[in-house]
Design a protein around this motif. Structure first.
Motif, mmCIF file in Angstrom:
data_model
loop_
_atom_site.group_PDB
_atom_site.id
_atom_site.type_symbol
_atom_site.label_atom_id
_atom_site.label_comp_id
_atom_site.label_asym_id
_atom_site.label_seq_id
_atom_site.Cartn_x
_atom_site.Cartn_y
_atom_site.Cartn_z
ATOM 1 N N LEU A 1 0.857 -1.175 0.000
ATOM 2 C CA LEU A 1 0.000 0.000 0.000
ATOM 3 C C LEU A 1 0.894 1.227 0.000
ATOM 4 O O LEU A 1 1.810 1.341 0.823
ATOM 5 N N MET A 2 0.614 2.164 -0.903
ATOM 6 C CA MET A 2 1.439 3.359 -1.030
ATOM 7 C C MET A 2 0.555 4.605 -1.019
ATOM 8 O O MET A 2 -0.522 4.619 -1.623
ATOM 9 N N ALA A 3 1.034 5.638 -0.341
ATOM 10 C CA ALA A 3 0.328 6.919 -0.316
ATOM 11 C C ALA A 3 1.358 8.027 -0.209
ATOM 12 O O ALA A 3 2.189 8.015 0.708
ATOM 13 N N GLY A 4 1.329 8.957 -1.144
ATOM 14 C CA GLY A 4 2.260 10.078 -1.102
ATOM 15 C C GLY A 4 3.708 9.646 -1.166
ATOM 16 O O GLY A 4 4.581 10.297 -0.600
ATOM 17 N N GLY A 5 3.987 8.523 -1.846
ATOM 18 C CA GLY A 5 5.352 8.050 -1.968
ATOM 19 C C GLY A 5 5.850 7.272 -0.768
ATOM 20 O O GLY A 5 7.006 6.840 -0.752
ATOM 21 N N GLU A 6 4.999 7.074 0.235
ATOM 22 C CA GLU A 6 5.398 6.339 1.429
ATOM 23 C C GLU A 6 4.577 5.060 1.559
ATOM 24 O O GLU A 6 3.390 5.014 1.217
ATOM 25 N N ARG A 7 5.236 4.031 2.043
ATOM 26 C CA ARG A 7 4.550 2.753 2.197
ATOM 27 C C ARG A 7 3.729 2.740 3.480
ATOM 28 O O ARG A 7 4.184 3.212 4.530
ATOM 29 N N ILE A 8 2.525 2.183 3.385
ATOM 30 C CA ILE A 8 1.626 2.080 4.532
ATOM 31 C C ILE A 8 1.591 0.635 4.994
ATOM 32 O O ILE A 8 1.382 -0.287 4.195
ATOM 33 N N ASN A 9 1.787 0.423 6.276
ATOM 34 C CA ASN A 9 1.668 -0.913 6.825
ATOM 35 C C ASN A 9 0.206 -1.335 6.760
ATOM 36 O O ASN A 9 -0.669 -0.656 7.325
ATOM 37 N N PRO A 10 -0.114 -2.447 6.086
ATOM 38 C CA PRO A 10 -1.526 -2.865 5.982
ATOM 39 C C PRO A 10 -2.204 -2.984 7.331
ATOM 40 O O PRO A 10 -3.407 -2.745 7.457
ATOM 41 N N LYS A 11 -1.431 -3.347 8.350
ATOM 42 C CA LYS A 11 -2.012 -3.505 9.679
ATOM 43 C C LYS A 11 -2.464 -2.177 10.263
ATOM 44 O O LYS A 11 -3.322 -2.120 11.142
ATOM 45 N N ASP A 12 -1.888 -1.075 9.762
ATOM 46 C CA ASP A 12 -2.224 0.244 10.291
ATOM 47 C C ASP A 12 -3.360 0.924 9.535
ATOM 48 O O ASP A 12 -3.739 2.050 9.868
ATOM 49 N N LEU A 13 -3.889 0.263 8.529
ATOM 50 C CA LEU A 13 -4.935 0.877 7.710
ATOM 51 C C LEU A 13 -6.312 0.550 8.259
ATOM 52 O O LEU A 13 -6.637 -0.609 8.513
ATOM 53 N N VAL A 14 -7.118 1.579 8.465
ATOM 54 C CA VAL A 14 -8.509 1.389 8.873
ATOM 55 C C VAL A 14 -9.375 1.430 7.621
ATOM 56 O O VAL A 14 -9.532 2.487 7.010
ATOM 57 N N PRO A 15 -9.934 0.293 7.173
ATOM 58 C CA PRO A 15 -10.683 0.263 5.909
ATOM 59 C C PRO A 15 -11.972 1.071 5.978
ATOM 60 O O PRO A 15 -12.491 1.353 7.055
ATOM 61 N N ALA A 16 -12.482 1.394 4.794
ATOM 62 C CA ALA A 16 -13.774 2.062 4.703
ATOM 63 C C ALA A 16 -14.884 1.061 4.978
ATOM 64 O O ALA A 16 -14.748 -0.135 4.729
ATOM 65 N N LYS A 17 -15.981 1.549 5.507
ATOM 66 C CA LYS A 17 -17.146 0.691 5.721
ATOM 67 C C LYS A 17 -17.811 0.388 4.371
ATOM 68 O O LYS A 17 -17.725 1.184 3.431
ATOM 69 N N PRO A 18 -18.511 -0.745 4.250
ATOM 70 C CA PRO A 18 -19.256 -1.041 3.016
ATOM 71 C C PRO A 18 -20.289 0.042 2.734
ATOM 72 O O PRO A 18 -20.799 0.689 3.658
ATOM 73 N N PHE A 19 -20.602 0.227 1.456
ATOM 74 C CA PHE A 19 -21.602 1.223 1.093
ATOM 75 C C PHE A 19 -22.348 0.787 -0.153
ATOM 76 O O PHE A 19 -21.882 -0.060 -0.920
ATOM 77 N N VAL A 20 -23.539 1.337 -0.339
ATOM 78 C CA VAL A 20 -24.420 0.992 -1.458
ATOM 79 C C VAL A 20 -24.350 2.080 -2.514
ATOM 80 O O VAL A 20 -24.349 3.277 -2.198
ATOM 81 N N VAL A 21 -24.274 1.651 -3.783
ATOM 82 C CA VAL A 21 -24.228 2.590 -4.913
ATOM 83 C C VAL A 21 -25.367 2.249 -5.865
ATOM 84 O O VAL A 21 -25.558 1.082 -6.221
ATOM 85 N N ARG A 22 -26.091 3.262 -6.302
ATOM 86 C CA ARG A 22 -27.135 3.087 -7.318
ATOM 87 C C ARG A 22 -26.625 3.611 -8.644
ATOM 88 O O ARG A 22 -26.101 4.721 -8.728
ATOM 89 N N VAL A 23 -26.786 2.821 -9.662
ATOM 90 C CA VAL A 23 -26.379 3.212 -11.013
ATOM 91 C C VAL A 23 -27.592 3.066 -11.915
ATOM 92 O O VAL A 23 -28.066 1.945 -12.147
ATOM 93 N N PRO A 24 -28.182 4.202 -12.381
ATOM 94 C CA PRO A 24 -27.646 5.568 -12.324
ATOM 95 C C PRO A 24 -28.144 6.343 -11.106
ATOM 96 O O PRO A 24 -28.957 5.856 -10.331
ATOM 97 N N MET A 25 -27.622 7.586 -11.005
ATOM 98 C CA MET A 25 -28.125 8.587 -10.079
ATOM 99 C C MET A 25 -28.526 9.824 -10.886
ATOM 100 O O MET A 25 -28.001 10.054 -11.982
#
Length: 496
Positions: A146-170
């Motif tokens: 995982l990379m952000a801004g040229g720096e590596r992110i430890n996967p263990k330190d990442l807080v994932p996004a919660k699931p979400f619903v998408v409607r196509v179209p809007m």
């Protein structure tokens, strides 16, 4: 942007990886749109995911691209997109889709799925048929890059996004057409550890509230947590009577039987209990927020800066030693103010009495007192009186944004020393502010001196009925003018 900076920014977000999910999308499309206008046969619609780390702001989701979206692009995050068994053929379908939560969507999953991973730019597009979709961020493997801004992110330190619903179209922002190419901006934070303080308007003796928010690190496979401690380091010289008022994991209040509290003179700890095999008795799910709230009393002798920082100390069954990570630091500033009371000739005046208030400006450079008196003061022999610790007027709740009612203090003289006239109305009011600069940064140990407050002598003798000095004066007057002294004293008393 440095990762440390991004972590600090996450304090305003935590959101436990806030995603522009079901509720946000529904808010952008509040009115049912006729289903007859939707091309339900369209196969080349799309969902574009913009993956950002530690944004400093959020916006209402519209489904359209936002070139000014905050955050740092995050590479290497994988999403699963699952079509739901819910059509968009009728107004009833549209309404149901608008109200659908990620939890309810779990029971509507079909076998139609897509999986995408964000590239260096953090943006990935998946072509999809028209429909309703559940988007889930997958937990990264321990060896994921995982990379952000040229720096590596430890996967263990990442807080994932919660699931979400998408409607196509809007419906588009203009409201005049359907948008079949939907852009979403799920957010992440990097193991957010946040300290907050609520101290607005709190002076010496007042209770301030701390909140410590820490994310539970990722534990993978068969591993389990063996230690989880929230430690609060506080200034024991300036704070007292610390009390843990609540412990929560996610939205759930944790029963106190699941943790121990210890206070060791400057170090308050909340330690989750362990049971068999050293496993925590209370199971803390991956990436859930653990929030500890603590009340503390400002000592009546406190002066200057009150620093506070917390730590998360944890370990799982795969680790050989503890992992210790700090929160941000929060600060409270209090200081004393000295009043100097003198006569017109510069003589120190003992016995002047004052009440201290919060105040706000009114017309004509005057001041309106607010609420009840904060403190009462009486000058001593040298003509001075010193307040108990007062909260500064330029910083509260760890911010330079201060409520109007907390930006000013006013002293009201309620009684002049014997032989002097008590000011009336606005003349009795002395306004002042108390800033961090007044306290003498960086030590913050300075006591602010107010300009001298003077009293005019009475034009007739003031005859106090008690005290050695008053008795002597009464005897002197009695010897010189006889019964007239009694009349004069009564007249002066009436005038005062």
């Amino acid at each position: 942007m440095a990762i440390k900076t991004m972590r600090a920014v996450a304090g305003s977000m935590l959101a436990f990886a806030l995603a522009f999910g079901a509720s946000a999308v529904a808010a952008a499309d509040p009115q049912p749109v006729p289903a007859s206008n939707i091309d339900v046969q369209k196969q080349d619609a799309s969902i574009t995911i913009h993956k950002m780390l530690n944004p400093d702001q959020t916006k209402t989701a519209t489904g359209e691209e936002d070139p000014d979206a905050a955050g740092t692009p995050l590479q290497g995050v994988t999403f699963k997109i699952t079509k739901l068994n819910l059509g968009l053929d009728s107004n009833a379908d549209l309404e149901r889709a608008a109200q659908l939560t990620p939890e309810a969507a779990g029971g509507l999953k079909t076998d139609t799925t897509f999986q995408v991973t964000t590239p260096e730019a953090g943006v990935v597009t998946q072509t999809v048929p028209v429909g309703v979709y559940l988007v889930e961020e997958l937990t990264p493997a321990a060896e994921a890059t995982l990379m952000a801004g040229g720096e590596r992110i430890n996967p263990k330190d990442l807080v994932p996004a919660k699931p979400f619903v998408v409607r196509v179209p809007m419906r588009n922002v203009a409201g005049n057409a359907w948008n079949y190419d939907i852009h979403v901006y799920p957010k992440n934070s990097t193991d957010a550890l946040i300290k907050e303080v609520k101290d607005a308007g709190k002076n010496g003796g007042g209770i301030i509230a701390y909140t410590i928010k820490v994310a539970a690190p990722l534990v993978q496979g068969e591993a389990y947590r063996t230690k989880f401690v929230v430690k609060d380091n506080y200034d024991a010289a300036k704070l007292e009577n610390l009390t843990v008022t609540s412990v929560k994991v996610g939205d759930q209040l944790v029963d106190p039987v699941n943790y121990d509290i210890a206070d060791n003179d400057g170090e308050l700890t909340v330690t989750f209990k362990t049971g068999a095999e050293g496993r925590l008795v209370y199971d803390i799910p991956n990436n859930f927020e653990v929030a500890v709230t603590v009340d503390a009393r400002i000592k009546s002798t406190a002066q200057g800066e009150i620093k506070n920082k917390a730590f998360r100390i944890d370990r799982d069954s795969t680790m050989e030693s503890d992992s210790t990570k700090p929160t941000n630091e929060v600060n409270t500033y209090v200081g004393a103010v000295k009043v100097v009371k003198k006569g017109l000739g510069g003589e120190a005046l003992e016995g002047a009495e004052f009440e201290l208030y919060r105040c706000v400006p009114k017309a004509g450079d005057k001041w309106e007192l607010k609420g009840e008196a904060i403190q009462t003061l009486t000058t001593i022999k040298d003509g001075t009186a010193t307040t108990k610790p007062l909260h500064v007027t330029d910083f509260e709740d760890n911010s330079t944004t201060v409520a109007d009612e907390n930006q000013n203090y006013c002293l009201k003289e309620t009684k002049a020393p014997a032989g002097y006239v008590t000011p009336k109305d606005d003349a009795a009011i002395t306004h002042f502010t108390l800033t961090r600069e007044n306290l003498g940064a960086p030590g913050y140990t300075t006591i602010k001196m107010l300009p001298e407050i003077t009293n005019e002598p009475s034009d007739t003798p003031d005859l106090p009925l008690t005290g050695g000095q008053g008795v002597a004066l009464l005897v002197l007057l009695g010897a010189g003018v006889g019964g007239a002294a009694v009349y004069s004293a009564r007249r002066n008393s009436t005038k005062a």
